[in-house]
Design an enzyme around this catalytic site. Structure first.
Site, mmCIF file in Angstrom:
data_model
loop_
_atom_site.group_PDB
_atom_site.id
_atom_site.type_symbol
_atom_site.label_atom_id
_atom_site.label_comp_id
_atom_site.label_asym_id
_atom_site.label_seq_id
_atom_site.Cartn_x
_atom_site.Cartn_y
_atom_site.Cartn_z
ATOM 1 N N LYS A 193 0.823 -1.213 0.000
ATOM 2 C CA LYS A 193 0.000 0.000 0.000
ATOM 3 C C LYS A 193 0.856 1.262 0.000
ATOM 4 C CE LYS A 193 -2.244 -0.788 3.795
ATOM 5 N NZ LYS A 193 -1.491 -2.001 4.192
ATOM 6 N N ARG A 268 -10.548 1.094 9.102
ATOM 7 C CA ARG A 268 -10.312 -0.341 9.250
ATOM 8 C C ARG A 268 -11.576 -1.097 9.655
ATOM 9 N NH1 ARG A 268 -4.721 -1.742 9.880
ATOM 10 N NH2 ARG A 268 -3.380 0.094 9.917
ATOM 11 N N ARG A 307 11.248 -9.320 4.096
ATOM 12 C CA ARG A 307 11.337 -7.949 4.596
ATOM 13 C C ARG A 307 11.840 -7.934 6.032
ATOM 14 N NH1 ARG A 307 6.004 -4.178 4.789
ATOM 15 N NH2 ARG A 307 5.653 -5.238 6.790
ATOM 16 N N ARG A 313 12.256 -6.074 11.772
ATOM 17 C CA ARG A 313 10.957 -5.987 12.447
ATOM 18 C C ARG A 313 10.542 -7.360 12.958
ATOM 19 N NH1 ARG A 313 6.614 -2.693 8.932
ATOM 20 N NH2 ARG A 313 5.304 -3.856 10.396
ATOM 21 N N ARG A 325 -2.101 -11.792 11.901
ATOM 22 C CA ARG A 325 -2.399 -10.455 11.382
ATOM 23 C C ARG A 325 -3.315 -10.547 10.164
ATOM 24 N NH1 ARG A 325 3.566 -8.685 10.507
ATOM 25 N NH2 ARG A 325 2.724 -6.819 9.502
#
Length: 371
Positions: A193, A268, A307, A313, A325
């Site tokens: 996004k 959301r 990633r 992360r 998630r």
């Protein structure tokens, strides 16, 4: 009116107004550095005309050099800045004036300050011909400003649209031929996004409002809304929708002449969608379309794990957490999708492929709205 590529631009700032602004900056710098020889460091490509005319107006001795930066296309939502022409060795112990054509969000400026912070200069200050104070979120003061302008897309006097327009002696602003368009962009973690929003905002002259960026800005700058949001977060509570909406409202109000907005990270839930609709309606605006970047879970999991290796992360390094998630996204997005489908505003785009391919698919949807 002039045409550059596929866009039309109308007169905004005259050549004479530019000369007056440059003369003002030259006088201010001369007053500060009359007893020494500063070095002017121009930022290519945009500042070449500004540097040339500024030096003509500067009444004392000085030196001049250049640096050049470039942003990679499509790696992150904020871009990765690469130094193509580095800081000259001759600046050690000298006072430096960084000369920029325009300062808006301050991302490039942040990299420039980082470059000069690692040198042994006596001091450095920043001069910018044009300054968009309403969108500047940097932490460094702008010492010399020629003309403060609203958040308009401009070309001319060194500034370009796809490399055209730099040689114009006056400045032109984008002619907004279409009515305002507001988009909601959503997708699962790793769907891209942020990357796509970065391209779309430039292509359609839209303002990208990332909820995460807005939260971080307000909390970092200790605004009233930032303090309020932090108080909920510190207690482990969800930040109420009305606080988030107020932050978004402030961002919209700061860009009242925008061609439109891309909302990323909000809404959301259905309740948030209704709150956003109510807020936009109060401004005489609406959500024109919501676009979902769809991608296979296994592809996204592989992408996020890769990633995670690069970013460190933690939430991108655990496959089970990633699947959780995704499940949370599915639960929240199903009613959100139904909400916008009922309004005829939901569009689904394949999020697998090269960055350019995905951008083209998104552009096809948006162009259809503008026809």
């Amino acid at each position: 009116m002039i045409k550059l590529h596929d866009k039309y631009f109308k007169p905004f700032i005259s050549e004479e107004e530019i000369k007056v602004a440059i003369r003002k900056i030259a006088i201010e710098i001369a007053a500060d550095y009359k007893d020494e020889v500063p070095i002017f460091v121009g930022v290519l490509n945009g500042a070449f005309m500004f540097v040339a005319d500024l030096l003509k107006e500067y009444p004392h001795l000085c030196e001049v050099s250049f640096v050049k930066l470039s942003s990679y296309r499509g790696l992150t939502s904020t871009g990765i800045v690469e130094t193509l022409l580095d800081v000259p060795d001759s600046i050690e112990g000298k006072s430096v004036i960084i000369v920029e054509d325009i300062i808006d969000t301050g991302r490039t400026l942040q990299e420039l300050v980082h470059l000069f912070s690692e040198t042994n200069v006596k001091e450095f200050k920043i001069a910018s011909l044009f300054y968009k104070s309403s969108v500047y979120k940097g932490e460094y003061p702008i010492d010399y400003v020629g003309i403060e302008i609203p958040n308009k897309f401009i070309v001319g006097y060194g500034l370009d649209y796809k490399e055209l327009g730099r040689n114009l002696s006056s400045v032109y602003q984008l002619n907004q031929q279409h009515s305002m368009i507001n988009l909601v962009l959503f997708g699962k973690p790793g769907a891209g996004k942020g990357t796509q929003a970065s391209f779309l905002k430039d292509k359609y002259n839209l303002i990208h409002i990332s909820t995460g960026d807005v939260f971080r800005y307000n909390m970092k700058n200790d605004t009233d809304l930032g303090k309020l949001a932090k108080s909920y977060i510190d207690r482990g509570d969800l930040v109420p929708d009305e606080v988030t909406i107020k932050m978004l409202q402030d961002e919209v109000d700061k860009n009242s002449e925008a061609n439109g907005f891309i909302f990323d990270g909000f809404p959301r839930t259905t309740a948030q969608s209704e709150a956003l609709d109510n807020f936009l309606s109060s401004k005489g605006m609406l959500v024109n379309a919501t676009i979902a970047l769809e991608a296979n879970d296994e592809v996204l999991i592989k992408r996020l794990l890769e990633r995670g290796k690069m970013s460190g992360r933690v939430d991108d390094q655990d496959e089970e957490k990633i699947r959780n998630r995704f499940e949370e996204y599915n639960q929240k997005t199903a009613p959100l999708r139904a909400y916008y489908e009922a309004q005829g505003k939901f569009h689904s785009v394949d999020g697998i492929g090269s960055i350019d391919e995905i951008t083209t698919r998104l552009s096809d949807v948006i162009d259809g709205l503008l026809d």
